[in-house]
Enzyme design. Sequence first.
Site, PDB file in Angstrom:
ATOM      1  CB  SER A 253      -0.903   0.002   1.228  1.00 54.77           C
ATOM      2  OG  SER A 253      -0.105   0.238   2.369  1.00 54.77           O
ATOM      3  CE  LYS A 254      -2.017   6.941  -2.527  1.00 58.06           C
ATOM      4  NZ  LYS A 254      -3.460   6.727  -2.443  1.00 58.06           N
ATOM      5  NE  ARG A 255       0.938   0.124   6.014  1.00 56.17           N
ATOM      6  CZ  ARG A 255       1.712  -0.910   6.291  1.00 56.17           C
ATOM      7  NH1 ARG A 255       2.954  -0.705   6.657  1.00 56.17           N
ATOM      8  NH2 ARG A 255       1.258  -2.128   6.217  1.00 56.17           N
ATOM      9  CG  HIS A 256       4.558  -1.144   1.771  1.00 55.78           C
ATOM     10  ND1 HIS A 256       3.249  -1.539   1.831  1.00 55.78           N
ATOM     11  CD2 HIS A 256       5.188  -1.822   2.759  1.00 55.78           C
ATOM     12  CE1 HIS A 256       3.095  -2.422   2.801  1.00 55.78           C
ATOM     13  NE2 HIS A 256       4.248  -2.596   3.386  1.00 55.78           N
ATOM     14  N   GLY A 257       5.569   3.139  -0.145  1.00 54.23           N
ATOM     15  CA  GLY A 257       6.241   3.939  -1.178  1.00 54.23           C
ATOM     16  C   GLY A 257       5.360   4.040  -2.404  1.00 54.23           C
TER      17      GLY A 257
END
Length: 478
Positions: A253-257
Amino acid sequence: MAPKPRVRFAPSPTGELHVGNARTALFNWMYARHHGGSFILRIEDTDESRSALSYQISLFDDLKWLGLDWDEGPNKEGAYGPYRQSERLDIYKSHLQKLIDADLVYPCYCTEEELEEERQNLILSKRMPRYMGKCRNLSPDERKQREKEGKKPSYRFKIYPQTIEFKDLIRGLMKFEADAIGDFIIVRSNGMPAYNFAVVIDDHLMNINHVIRGEDHLSNTALQIMLYRAFGFEPPTFAHHSLILGKDRAKLSKRHGSVSIGEFRKQGILPEALVNYLGLLGSSFTDAREVLSREEMIAGFTLKRASRSGAIFDEEKLLWLNAIYIRNCKTEDLVARLTPFLEQSGFKKEIINSEGFKRIIDLVKTDLTTLADIENHISLFFDDKYELTDEAKKILEKDTAQNVVRTFARYLAHNTEQQNLYAAAMKHTKEKTGAKGKELFMPIRAALTGKTHGPELDKVFIVLGTNSALKRLEFFIR
Ligand code: GLU
């Protein structure tokens, strides 16, 4: 002979295309191309509050950029259209009527609040939260009463105890028990079809015979099979591939980049590299090599090899592949791909299209990891961007370095017409100063380019030309 596969990619246009969905599209596309079948694009836009036209447009754009062309779909009408669910509402309506007539569905008047209360009570009593069928057995009069009160019903599908089994091409035999599932909504109170209902009707009417999608849809498949049975339709063959995970093994998800195709495009990842990388993830090829052309990927693709466990997204590997694809680009092609990035950095068209510029790109292309990297690598060739980095300044502070650069610069200034000027000036400087190796090269690199690393210095010198070189060294001649 088995019919040719008809597969589909069925995104909901509620956000930018995510690499996970792009991989699903790629698997379907490769499957169709491998078997000479058809790849259909269907837009699942029945959730009006979350769907946006702009997402549809960027979706088409991203799929085209990835080279995943569809045989039927929006802007490519085929025999089974329309291909947007919002244009198929009459079809869902008539299919709802069929199930109403067969007494397989019923109207449900429960409000959001009532449903939430039921859910909480079930959770509190440690039971599986699901709809317990409050409206299933309302009498005709009770229904009339609710209609009179102006209540708009949703429609629920009646579940009967049964075992649902199917053979998944990737996961083998799958089994679900229906008694753990509550009667589910197939048409919402606003008249819009729910996903599981619309997808079954569309996959059937569009003659889809293979459904390839992420494993997050496995439990939906159980519901869908019950609907296939209710309609008397034959279900397609299913294949549920694993999902892409982040390094922490949570769903990517977004928090991984970066996770959207748009973000990778902006970074200057080549579509060939991204497609190659997504194909490799949870490897589905018979071929053990890692750098595969589109044709090789199609030829080697098999669902049988698709891994059942989640595939970890490794951005470094993507960058590694990207560098290879950049290096393998013909210079002219690479310049064309770099152009938007260069223009963004302020380079003018005349410069970008000049012969000299091609020579610069030729020199630096082996050092590029992404297209967006370009400015860092070529700024040293432009006088107006020439600037000493801190590292370069440090090198040039030493007396020995000053001596090396001064000797080199003076030689240049007095021998501008000489053949192989760079080599001659180097030889002269080495003899005159006694410096060699790094002590000789580094100060000259630092002074000439302003940086401590870059392409081979002799080639840089040729591209720069004697005049530019001298301008940069003037300070040392004095
Ligand atoms: N619209 C659904 C999604 O984007 C499609 C799932 C499916 O392939 O059936 O998840």
